[in-house]
Write a protein that holds these residues in place. Structure first.
Motif, PDB file in Angstrom:
ATOM      1  N   GLU A 146       0.826  -1.211   0.000  1.00  0.00           N
ATOM      2  CA  GLU A 146       0.000   0.000   0.000  1.00  0.00           C
ATOM      3  C   GLU A 146       0.858   1.257   0.000  1.00  0.00           C
ATOM      4  O   GLU A 146       0.537   2.231  -0.698  1.00  0.00           O
ATOM      5  CB  GLU A 146      -0.931   0.000   1.217  1.00  0.00           C
ATOM      6  N   ARG A 194      -2.613   6.558   1.942  1.00  0.00           N
ATOM      7  CA  ARG A 194      -2.753   5.111   2.098  1.00  0.00           C
ATOM      8  C   ARG A 194      -4.224   4.697   2.306  1.00  0.00           C
ATOM      9  O   ARG A 194      -4.643   3.677   1.765  1.00  0.00           O
ATOM     10  CB  ARG A 194      -1.865   4.604   3.232  1.00  0.00           C
ATOM     11  N   ARG A 220      -6.214   1.885   0.216  1.00  0.00           N
ATOM     12  CA  ARG A 220      -6.937   0.800   0.892  1.00  0.00           C
ATOM     13  C   ARG A 220      -8.379   0.726   0.390  1.00  0.00           C
ATOM     14  O   ARG A 220      -8.912  -0.351   0.142  1.00  0.00           O
ATOM     15  CB  ARG A 220      -6.885   1.028   2.399  1.00  0.00           C
ATOM     16  N   GLU A 221      -8.997   1.892   0.210  1.00  0.00           N
ATOM     17  CA  GLU A 221     -10.382   1.926  -0.281  1.00  0.00           C
ATOM     18  C   GLU A 221     -10.460   1.398  -1.722  1.00  0.00           C
ATOM     19  O   GLU A 221     -11.388   0.662  -2.074  1.00  0.00           O
ATOM     20  CB  GLU A 221     -10.926   3.356  -0.206  1.00  0.00           C
ATOM     21  N   GLN A 268     -10.230  -2.336  -1.687  1.00  0.00           N
ATOM     22  CA  GLN A 268     -11.493  -2.922  -1.237  1.00  0.00           C
ATOM     23  C   GLN A 268     -12.512  -2.974  -2.374  1.00  0.00           C
ATOM     24  O   GLN A 268     -13.228  -3.967  -2.546  1.00  0.00           O
ATOM     25  CB  GLN A 268     -12.053  -2.121  -0.057  1.00  0.00           C
ATOM     26  N   ARG A 317      -7.059 -10.744  -1.336  1.00  0.00           N
ATOM     27  CA  ARG A 317      -6.065 -10.551  -0.289  1.00  0.00           C
ATOM     28  C   ARG A 317      -5.838 -11.860   0.449  1.00  0.00           C
ATOM     29  O   ARG A 317      -6.799 -12.535   0.825  1.00  0.00           O
ATOM     30  CB  ARG A 317      -6.513  -9.450   0.675  1.00  0.00           C
ATOM     31  N   THR A 349      -1.578  -8.739  -1.400  1.00  0.00           N
ATOM     32  CA  THR A 349      -2.720  -8.588  -2.293  1.00  0.00           C
ATOM     33  C   THR A 349      -2.320  -9.025  -3.696  1.00  0.00           C
ATOM     34  O   THR A 349      -1.263  -8.623  -4.201  1.00  0.00           O
ATOM     35  CB  THR A 349      -3.189  -7.121  -2.318  1.00  0.00           C
TER      36      THR A 349
END
Length: 237
Positions: A22, A33, A37-38, A41, A51, A57
């Motif tokens: 990330e 970051r 992360r979003e 997702q 993941r 990932t």
């Protein structure tokens, strides 16, 4: 998210490949970051990535395996299917050569030359399975240089069938030294036409290459059939 999607589509990230951490992605895209992360997702929700606990990932491993129909795999064992696939390769590889000459960039041409150099020479003893894998890489590199995402992903989805087809062809041609030399020269002509940025010549060289392979295989099959008939006549006597 869109930038990572684009990198998956254009082959920067391949099926099964691990994504950078990330922190590194945040630096690459100049975002925070939490934003990375979003995005991850959302990509996970789209079933594009997965993941693994403690492992990182990854792009979904089967993302490029679009053709997994058991019927196709069954057909792959039929002798006539090998010639059907050769005919289909005329369209795919001819188009790849054409657009690679039309749209290829200097880095594409460097990658194509390297892929050609990694193929075995005419007089080398070859592991046909390894050579088939190298040849598929060569043709996919040519498709990548064409900058047509539909063409690239169509060829990637056929990777296993193409590799099997090429391996079978090599098994038949391995004792035909003249044919192997001619085929290697034909591949060089394809690359030369692409580097010369001559789309029509590149397509013609690709089609000529596959037509030669097809005709050579057919001639070998005819010879084998004549030999089998001769042996049967000997047995009858």
């Amino acid at each position: 998210m869109e930038q990572i999607e684009t990198m998956i589509v254009d082959g920067t990230f391949l099926g099964g490949q691990k994504l950078p951490p990330e922190r590194e992605l945040a630096e690459t895209f100049a975002v925070s970051r939490p934003s990375v992360r979003e995005a991850i997702q959302k990509l996970e929700a789209k079933d594009l990535i997965e993941r693994k606990q403690g492992g990182g990932t990854f792009v979904k491993a089967k993302l490029n395996d679009l053709i997994s129909n058991p019927l196709l795999m069954l057909l792959a064992d039929k002798p006539e299917m090998q010639f059907d696939l050769l005919e289909f390769r005329h369209a795919l590889e001819g188009m790849a050569a054409y657009y690679a000459a039309l749209r290829g960039q200097p880095e594409d041409y460097q990658a194509l030359q390297l892929a050609l150099e990694q193929l075995s020479g005419e007089n080398e003893s070859t592991d046909n399975a390894a050579e088939a894998k190298a040849l598929v890489h060569f043709y996919l590199t040519m498709a990548q240089a064409a900058h047509n995402m539909v063409l690239l992903h169509a060829m990637r989805s056929l990777r296993s069938m193409l590799q099997d087809n090429i391996k079978r062809n090599l098994d038949v041609l391995m004792n035909q030294a003249d044919a192997q030399q001619a085929i290697n020269q034909q591949r060089k002509k394809i690359v030369q036409a692409i580097l010369a940025r001559d789309p029509e010549l590149a397509r013609h060289a690709s089609n000529e290459h596959l037509a030669y392979i097809e005709e050579t295989l057919l001639n070998i099959n005819r010879q084998d059939m004549r030999m089998q008939r001769a042996l049967r006549r000997i047995e009858v006597k």
